[in-house]
Design a protein around this motif. Structure first.
Motif, PDB file in Angstrom:
ATOM      1  N   ASN A  56       0.804  -1.234   0.000  1.00 51.16           N
ATOM      2  CA  ASN A  56       0.000   0.000   0.000  1.00 51.16           C
ATOM      3  C   ASN A  56       0.834   1.280   0.000  1.00 51.16           C
ATOM      4  O   ASN A  56       0.307   2.351  -0.260  1.00 51.16           O
ATOM      5  N   TYR A  57       2.137   1.200   0.322  1.00 55.67           N
ATOM      6  CA  TYR A  57       2.984   2.391   0.342  1.00 55.67           C
ATOM      7  C   TYR A  57       3.648   2.686  -1.008  1.00 55.67           C
ATOM      8  O   TYR A  57       4.450   3.614  -1.101  1.00 55.67           O
ATOM      9  N   MET A  58       3.370   1.887  -2.001  1.00 53.09           N
ATOM     10  CA  MET A  58       3.985   2.172  -3.306  1.00 53.09           C
ATOM     11  C   MET A  58       3.404   3.462  -3.895  1.00 53.09           C
ATOM     12  O   MET A  58       2.248   3.812  -3.649  1.00 53.09           O
ATOM     13  N   GLY A 117      15.266  -1.788   2.649  1.00 55.69           N
ATOM     14  CA  GLY A 117      15.235  -2.480   3.943  1.00 55.69           C
ATOM     15  C   GLY A 117      14.087  -2.026   4.820  1.00 55.69           C
ATOM     16  O   GLY A 117      13.021  -1.660   4.320  1.00 55.69           O
ATOM     17  N   CYS A 118      14.299  -2.040   6.139  1.00 60.70           N
ATOM     18  CA  CYS A 118      13.244  -1.643   7.081  1.00 60.70           C
ATOM     19  C   CYS A 118      13.913  -1.478   8.444  1.00 60.70           C
ATOM     20  O   CYS A 118      14.659  -2.367   8.869  1.00 60.70           O
ATOM     21  N   SER A 119      13.659  -0.366   9.118  1.00 63.11           N
ATOM     22  CA  SER A 119      14.328  -0.140  10.412  1.00 63.11           C
ATOM     23  C   SER A 119      13.921  -1.189  11.436  1.00 63.11           C
ATOM     24  O   SER A 119      14.711  -1.522  12.330  1.00 63.11           O
ATOM     25  N   LEU A 120      12.717  -1.736  11.327  1.00 68.99           N
ATOM     26  CA  LEU A 120      12.296  -2.788  12.264  1.00 68.99           C
ATOM     27  C   LEU A 120      13.074  -4.066  11.989  1.00 68.99           C
ATOM     28  O   LEU A 120      13.589  -4.704  12.907  1.00 68.99           O
ATOM     29  N   ALA A 121      13.158  -4.439  10.716  1.00 68.55           N
ATOM     30  CA  ALA A 121      13.870  -5.672  10.365  1.00 68.55           C
ATOM     31  C   ALA A 121      15.333  -5.578  10.794  1.00 68.55           C
ATOM     32  O   ALA A 121      15.944  -6.568  11.206  1.00 68.55           O
ATOM     33  N   VAL A 145       6.091  -9.683  10.867  1.00 67.49           N
ATOM     34  CA  VAL A 145       6.641 -10.041   9.546  1.00 67.49           C
ATOM     35  C   VAL A 145       7.753  -9.104   9.103  1.00 67.49           C
ATOM     36  O   VAL A 145       8.550  -9.468   8.237  1.00 67.49           O
ATOM     37  N   ASN A 146       7.800  -7.900   9.707  1.00 66.17           N
ATOM     38  CA  ASN A 146       8.859  -6.942   9.352  1.00 66.17           C
ATOM     39  C   ASN A 146      10.185  -7.389   9.963  1.00 66.17           C
ATOM     40  O   ASN A 146      10.794  -6.701  10.791  1.00 66.17           O
ATOM     41  N   THR A 147      10.647  -8.565   9.593  1.00 65.87           N
ATOM     42  CA  THR A 147      11.913  -9.128  10.100  1.00 65.87           C
ATOM     43  C   THR A 147      12.535  -9.965   8.979  1.00 65.87           C
ATOM     44  O   THR A 147      11.837 -10.378   8.033  1.00 65.87           O
ATOM     45  N   HIS A 220      11.871   0.079  16.422  1.00 67.80           N
ATOM     46  CA  HIS A 220      10.860   1.087  16.075  1.00 67.80           C
ATOM     47  C   HIS A 220      10.847   1.297  14.575  1.00 67.80           C
ATOM     48  O   HIS A 220      11.879   1.149  13.912  1.00 67.80           O
ATOM     49  N   CYS A 221       9.707   1.666  14.058  1.00 68.32           N
ATOM     50  CA  CYS A 221       9.636   2.059  12.644  1.00 68.32           C
ATOM     51  C   CYS A 221      10.065   3.507  12.553  1.00 68.32           C
ATOM     52  O   CYS A 221       9.487   4.374  13.218  1.00 68.32           O
ATOM     53  N   GLU A 222      11.062   3.783  11.705  1.00 64.68           N
ATOM     54  CA  GLU A 222      11.595   5.139  11.629  1.00 64.68           C
ATOM     55  C   GLU A 222      10.596   6.135  11.038  1.00 64.68           C
ATOM     56  O   GLU A 222      10.802   7.338  11.154  1.00 64.68           O
ATOM     57  N   VAL A 223       9.548   5.644  10.407  1.00 62.25           N
ATOM     58  CA  VAL A 223       8.521   6.536   9.840  1.00 62.25           C
ATOM     59  C   VAL A 223       7.460   6.847  10.908  1.00 62.25           C
ATOM     60  O   VAL A 223       7.176   8.011  11.210  1.00 62.25           O
ATOM     61  N   HIS A 224       6.911   5.808  11.516  1.00 57.63           N
ATOM     62  CA  HIS A 224       5.782   6.011  12.438  1.00 57.63           C
ATOM     63  C   HIS A 224       6.201   6.596  13.782  1.00 57.63           C
ATOM     64  O   HIS A 224       5.389   7.201  14.473  1.00 57.63           O
ATOM     65  N   PRO A 248      -0.633   1.064  13.920  1.00 55.77           N
ATOM     66  CA  PRO A 248      -0.184   0.638  15.264  1.00 55.77           C
ATOM     67  C   PRO A 248       1.324   0.584  15.459  1.00 55.77           C
ATOM     68  O   PRO A 248       1.788   0.251  16.549  1.00 55.77           O
ATOM     69  N   GLU A 249       2.115   0.936  14.440  1.00 53.93           N
ATOM     70  CA  GLU A 249       3.555   1.127  14.664  1.00 53.93           C
ATOM     71  C   GLU A 249       3.825   2.501  15.278  1.00 53.93           C
ATOM     72  O   GLU A 249       4.965   2.805  15.626  1.00 53.93           O
ATOM     73  N   CYS A 250       2.782   3.353  15.369  1.00 54.01           N
ATOM     74  CA  CYS A 250       2.950   4.668  16.017  1.00 54.01           C
ATOM     75  C   CYS A 250       3.042   4.463  17.527  1.00 54.01           C
ATOM     76  O   CYS A 250       2.502   3.496  18.072  1.00 54.01           O
ATOM     77  N   LEU A 306       7.884  10.111   4.577  1.00 57.11           N
ATOM     78  CA  LEU A 306       8.289   9.122   3.563  1.00 57.11           C
ATOM     79  C   LEU A 306       9.031   7.958   4.200  1.00 57.11           C
ATOM     80  O   LEU A 306       9.847   8.153   5.090  1.00 57.11           O
ATOM     81  N   CYS A 307       8.780   6.747   3.705  1.00 50.91           N
ATOM     82  CA  CYS A 307       9.642   5.624   4.074  1.00 50.91           C
ATOM     83  C   CYS A 307      10.724   5.551   2.991  1.00 50.91           C
ATOM     84  O   CYS A 307      10.434   5.220   1.833  1.00 50.91           O
ATOM     85  N   PRO A 308      11.979   5.856   3.365  1.00 48.69           N
ATOM     86  CA  PRO A 308      13.031   5.893   2.345  1.00 48.69           C
ATOM     87  C   PRO A 308      13.260   4.532   1.696  1.00 48.69           C
ATOM     88  O   PRO A 308      13.750   4.446   0.572  1.00 48.69           O
ATOM     89  N   HIS A 309      12.900   3.469   2.420  1.00 46.89           N
ATOM     90  CA  HIS A 309      13.106   2.112   1.893  1.00 46.89           C
ATOM     91  C   HIS A 309      12.052   1.788   0.841  1.00 46.89           C
ATOM     92  O   HIS A 309      12.358   1.301  -0.253  1.00 46.89           O
ATOM     93  N   MET A 310      10.802   2.051   1.175  1.00 43.42           N
ATOM     94  CA  MET A 310       9.721   1.809   0.215  1.00 43.42           C
ATOM     95  C   MET A 310       9.932   2.662  -1.050  1.00 43.42           C
ATOM     96  O   MET A 310       9.650   2.229  -2.161  1.00 43.42           O
ATOM     97  N   LYS A 311      10.461   3.869  -0.839  1.00 42.79           N
ATOM     98  CA  LYS A 311      10.595   4.794  -1.960  1.00 42.79           C
ATOM     99  C   LYS A 311      11.784   4.460  -2.870  1.00 42.79           C
ATOM    100  O   LYS A 311      12.001   5.118  -3.881  1.00 42.79           O
TER     101      LYS A 311
HETATM  102 FE1  SF4 Z   1       9.779  -0.538   7.816  1.00 46.65          FE
HETATM  103 FE2  SF4 Z   1       9.308   1.547   6.209  1.00 46.65          FE
HETATM  104 FE3  SF4 Z   1       7.266   0.031   7.075  1.00 46.65          FE
HETATM  105 FE4  SF4 Z   1       8.570   1.612   8.759  1.00 46.65          FE
HETATM  106  S1  SF4 Z   1       7.345   2.256   6.988  1.00 46.65           S
HETATM  107  S2  SF4 Z   1       7.981  -0.496   9.119  1.00 46.65           S
HETATM  108  S3  SF4 Z   1      10.691   1.507   7.988  1.00 46.65           S
HETATM  109  S4  SF4 Z   1       8.960  -0.603   5.739  1.00 46.65           S
END
Ligand code: SF4
Ligand code: 13P
Length: 350
Positions: A56-58, A117-121, A145-147, A220-224, A248-250, A306-311
């Motif tokens: 959904n973040y695309m 990537g993903c800050s949580l993973a 799943v974010n691992t 933590h999620c660096e976006v939320h 709920p990552e907020c 913005l999520c720099p990873h998704m982007k």
């Molecule tokens: Fe990971 Fe980005 Fe989702 Fe945050 S928004 S959990 S950094 S993929």
């Protein structure tokens, strides 16, 4: 628009119906830069017998123009388990591509950018999970799943933001290790406490039942994590009547200040069902654009995080992935088998 090169003009003509769908969120000039990639991706998908899974973040040009399956992490995992294609391109981050590969060991799974990537993973390793198990013997491990697949392989079962409470409850035990998102775990803990409070009225002789206790990690999620209750108060003041939906990552105080909290798909469904005049989605930027295409009657207030990873995922690298069959996701067999079991156990919980 001025005179266009003939290949651009031809691609614009062939993709006109798709542009019609996204014209409320993509200016015509910008689409002129996308049309050739969209056109090529549609051709390559047919040639390669490929499907594109998109989170959904695309960006809207990916989400609405070239994706075959769209959704939150849970929907993408569920749909990945049903795919009948030779090639799967994951328009999302690396852990999502790994999940698709775990569920499709015999198919080619491609990720357009291996650095997505993903800050949580990144917050936890397989060794960390083993150390936690040693500290809490016998306590089951629920992993978001974010691992990475290596972390999933050390877990009993996975969860997403869309099913976390249900997965924890499905284990039927008093204590659970829930990794690695501290805020998701705290938000789930609040729901578990509230459910017990409702089930056990204050009066009466019955022994009050105890809520399941979650042992958390510091990911933590660096976006939320950037949202705050003060932001919400300001947005409410500036946008009277706005309905606030939070992922709920907020942090828990942000979730407590929102009108609704749920996964990205949960937010989309909520907006579709309630059709608020004004909504604020406390999550990644592209969500509002993607939902706005389908919910034109709602005005979206857009605080952009913005999520720099998704982007990192773009039409250009999706096209390159299909042209060059790059970058293939490979998971060692000894990691894949236990990681697959944890994901499949999650999918089996209804
Ligand atoms: Fe990971 Fe980005 Fe989702 Fe945050 S928004 S959990 S950094 S993929
Ligand atoms: P969802 O499962 O809610 O789509 O969330 C995935 C994610 O990465 C959120 O940051």
């Amino acid at each position: 628009m001025g005179i266009l090169p003939p290949q651009t003009a031809a691609a614009l003509q062939r993709t006109a119906a798709l542009y019609d769908r996204v014209k409320s969120v993509i200016p015509e000039m910008e689409w002129a830069g996308f049309a050739e990639d969209v056109d090529a991706i549609l051709r390559l998908k047919a040639e390669r017998n490929a499907v594109i899974l998109a989170h959904n973040y695309m960006r809207p040009e990916i989400f609405h123009a070239v994706a075959d399956v769209r959704g939150d992490s849970l929907a993408l995992a569920r749909e990945a388990a049903k795919i009948d294609a030779d090639v799967i391109v994951v328009a999302g981050v690396h852990f999502m591509a790994e999940t698709a590969k775990l569920l499709n060991p015999g198919r080619t799974v491609l990720i357009p950018d291996t650095e997505a990537g993903c800050s949580l993973a990144e917050s936890i390793t397989a060794a960390d999970v083993r150390a936690l198990r040693a500290r809490h013997p016998g306590v089951p491990v629920v992993t978001y799943v974010n691992t990475s697949a290596a972390v999933k392989a050390e877990s009993d079962i996975c969860c997403t933001s869309g099913n976390a409470k249900k997965i924890v409850e499905s284990l039927g035990v008093p204590e659970v290790i829930m990794l690695p998102d501290e805020y998701l775990a705290q938000n789930v803990q609040r729901e578990l406490n509230a459910a017990v409070a409702v089930a056990t009225p204050p009066k009466g002789g019955a022994e009050p039942s105890r809520p399941i206790k979650l042992i958390t990690w510091q990911g933590h999620c660096e976006v939320h994590e950037r949202f705050s209750p003060a932001d919400i108060a300001l947005f409410r003041e500036q946008n009277p009547g706005v309905i606030v939906l939070a992922h709920p990552e907020c942090p828990p105080d942000v979730v407590a200040s929102a009108d609704y909290a749920g996964s990205t798909a949960g937010m989309i469904d909520w907006v579709g069902a309630h059709k608020p005049a004004r909504a604020l989605l406390l999550t990644e930027c592209s969500m509002s654009d993607n939902v706005a295409v389908e919910q034109p009657e709602t005005e979206f207030v857009r605080p952009c995080q913005l999520c720099p990873h998704m982007k990192r995922i773009s039409l250009a690298n999706i096209r390159a992935a299909l042209e060059n069959m790059e970058h293939e996701v490979v998971i060692p067999a000894d990691v894949a088998a236990p990681a697959r079991r944890a994901v499949e156990r999650m999918i089996a919980v209804r």
